[in-house]
Design a protein around this motif. Structure first.
Motif, PDB file in Angstrom:
ATOM      1  N   GLY A  88       0.817  -1.205   0.000  1.00 18.93           N
ATOM      2  CA  GLY A  88       0.000   0.000   0.000  1.00 18.93           C
ATOM      3  C   GLY A  88       0.848   1.249   0.000  1.00 18.93           C
ATOM      4  N   GLY A  89       1.969   1.206   0.744  1.00 19.77           N
ATOM      5  CA  GLY A  89       2.893   2.330   0.741  1.00 19.77           C
ATOM      6  C   GLY A  89       3.515   2.567  -0.617  1.00 19.77           C
ATOM      7  N   ARG A  90       3.760   1.487  -1.365  1.00 21.86           N
ATOM      8  CA  ARG A  90       4.294   1.650  -2.713  1.00 21.86           C
ATOM      9  C   ARG A  90       3.279   2.369  -3.601  1.00 21.86           C
ATOM     10  N   ARG A  91       1.994   2.029  -3.456  1.00 26.76           N
ATOM     11  CA  ARG A  91       0.953   2.719  -4.225  1.00 26.76           C
ATOM     12  C   ARG A  91       0.925   4.210  -3.885  1.00 26.76           C
ATOM     13  N   LEU A  92       1.002   4.526  -2.592  1.00 23.99           N
ATOM     14  CA  LEU A  92       0.985   5.928  -2.187  1.00 23.99           C
ATOM     15  C   LEU A  92       2.212   6.662  -2.712  1.00 23.99           C
ATOM     16  N   ALA A  93       3.359   6.001  -2.694  1.00 24.27           N
ATOM     17  CA  ALA A  93       4.584   6.636  -3.177  1.00 24.27           C
ATOM     18  C   ALA A  93       4.479   6.945  -4.665  1.00 24.27           C
ATOM     19  N   ARG A  94       3.931   6.018  -5.437  1.00 25.32           N
ATOM     20  CA  ARG A  94       3.723   6.284  -6.875  1.00 25.32           C
ATOM     21  C   ARG A  94       2.842   7.513  -7.062  1.00 25.32           C
ATOM     22  N   LEU A  95       1.779   7.579  -6.290  1.00 29.35           N
ATOM     23  CA  LEU A  95       0.863   8.705  -6.398  1.00 29.35           C
ATOM     24  C   LEU A  95       1.562  10.019  -6.050  1.00 29.35           C
ATOM     25  N   LEU A  96       2.339  10.013  -4.989  1.00 29.76           N
ATOM     26  CA  LEU A  96       3.030  11.233  -4.571  1.00 29.76           C
ATOM     27  C   LEU A  96       4.063  11.671  -5.614  1.00 29.76           C
ATOM     28  N   VAL A  97       4.756  10.713  -6.222  1.00 28.72           N
ATOM     29  CA  VAL A  97       5.684  11.052  -7.304  1.00 28.72           C
ATOM     30  C   VAL A  97       4.933  11.716  -8.449  1.00 28.72           C
ATOM     31  N   ALA A  98       3.790  11.137  -8.822  1.00 32.39           N
ATOM     32  CA  ALA A  98       3.010  11.677  -9.936  1.00 32.39           C
ATOM     33  C   ALA A  98       2.500  13.086  -9.637  1.00 32.39           C
ATOM     34  N   VAL A  99       2.026  13.302  -8.415  1.00 33.02           N
ATOM     35  CA  VAL A  99       1.528  14.622  -8.031  1.00 33.02           C
ATOM     36  C   VAL A  99       2.661  15.638  -8.024  1.00 33.02           C
TER      37      VAL A  99
END
Length: 225
Positions: A88-99
């Motif tokens: 789940g943290g990996r998903r959040l990290a991807r999102l934060l990179v994209a933002v």
């Protein structure tokens, strides 16, 4: 400016800039901070709240960098619930990179604050509902949810993760903190979040330790969350 724009050229080219085991001992110290974080880690969340308060009070900057406990522990035997949280943290990290890439680091910080408040403050699971609520309260469109599953974000995430490992010189969890051009350190782990004079003293202590090349580790038992 985004985190990718501030990343070393080796990362942008897909090249490791150090091998794990190297130590960075450049001591032309400023007080600005580089902070590697996994958004799923509750200890990291508390460290980030302390760090934001101290740096804001002192007029310092935080250079936010993503790391991933899922990457760190890919080849390790991890219990099912912990593995799920790290993924789940990996998903959040991807999102934060994209933002961060689409907007800027300030917007990324705002989204991390909304995610952290729900996940670590309210103890909710990392799921699409939490992400959508966080996007809305951060003033971001809900279609960004798809970025959490965009593997194209992994290239930067992997390189950023290993940059943090290289900076500390050994394998380490989240968070990793470096002050100025000094070495990276795991932590500090803070429970509860220190405030006022205690928060200032802790920052000064970390800064002083960062300026001592002979120093490598100091540890005690953790307070429970």
């Amino acid at each position: 400016m985004t985190i990718r724009e501030r990343a070393p050229l080796g990362i942008l080219r897909g090249v490791r800039v150090r091998g794990v085991g190297a130590r960075w001992f450049t001591f032309s110290m400023s007080d600005d901070v580089t902070f590697w974080f996994d958004p799923s880690c509750p200890f990291t969340w508390r460290t980030s709240r302390w760090l934001m308060a101290v740096t804001e009070a002192r007029g310092l900057t935080i250079d936010w960098r993503l790391m991933s406990l899922a990457i760190l522990n890919e080849d390790k035997p991890i219990a099912g619930p912990a593995r799920a949280r790290q993924e789940g943290g990996r998903r959040l990290a991807r999102l934060l990179v994209a933002v961060d890439e689409k907007y800027d680091t300030e917007v990324m910080e705002r989204l991390y604050a909304e995610l952290g408040r729900r996940i670590h403050g309210e103890h909710r699971e990392i799921d699409d509902r939490v992400i959508l609520e966080s996007l809305e309260d951060a003033g971001l469109p809900d279609h960004l949810l798809s970025q959490a599953d965009d593997a194209q974000m992994d290239e930067y995430l992997v390189e950023s993760h290993y940059e943090g490992q290289d900076r500390i010189g050994t394998e380490a969890g989240s968070p990793i903190l470096a002050i100025g051009d000094g070495p990276g350190f795991f932590g500090p782990v803070v429970v509860p979040v220190p405030e006022g004079e205690a928060a200032e003293k802790l920052f000064d202590a970390v800064r002083l330790l960062s300026a001592v090349p002979e120093f490598s580790e100091l540890k005690t038992a953790r307070n429970p969350l």
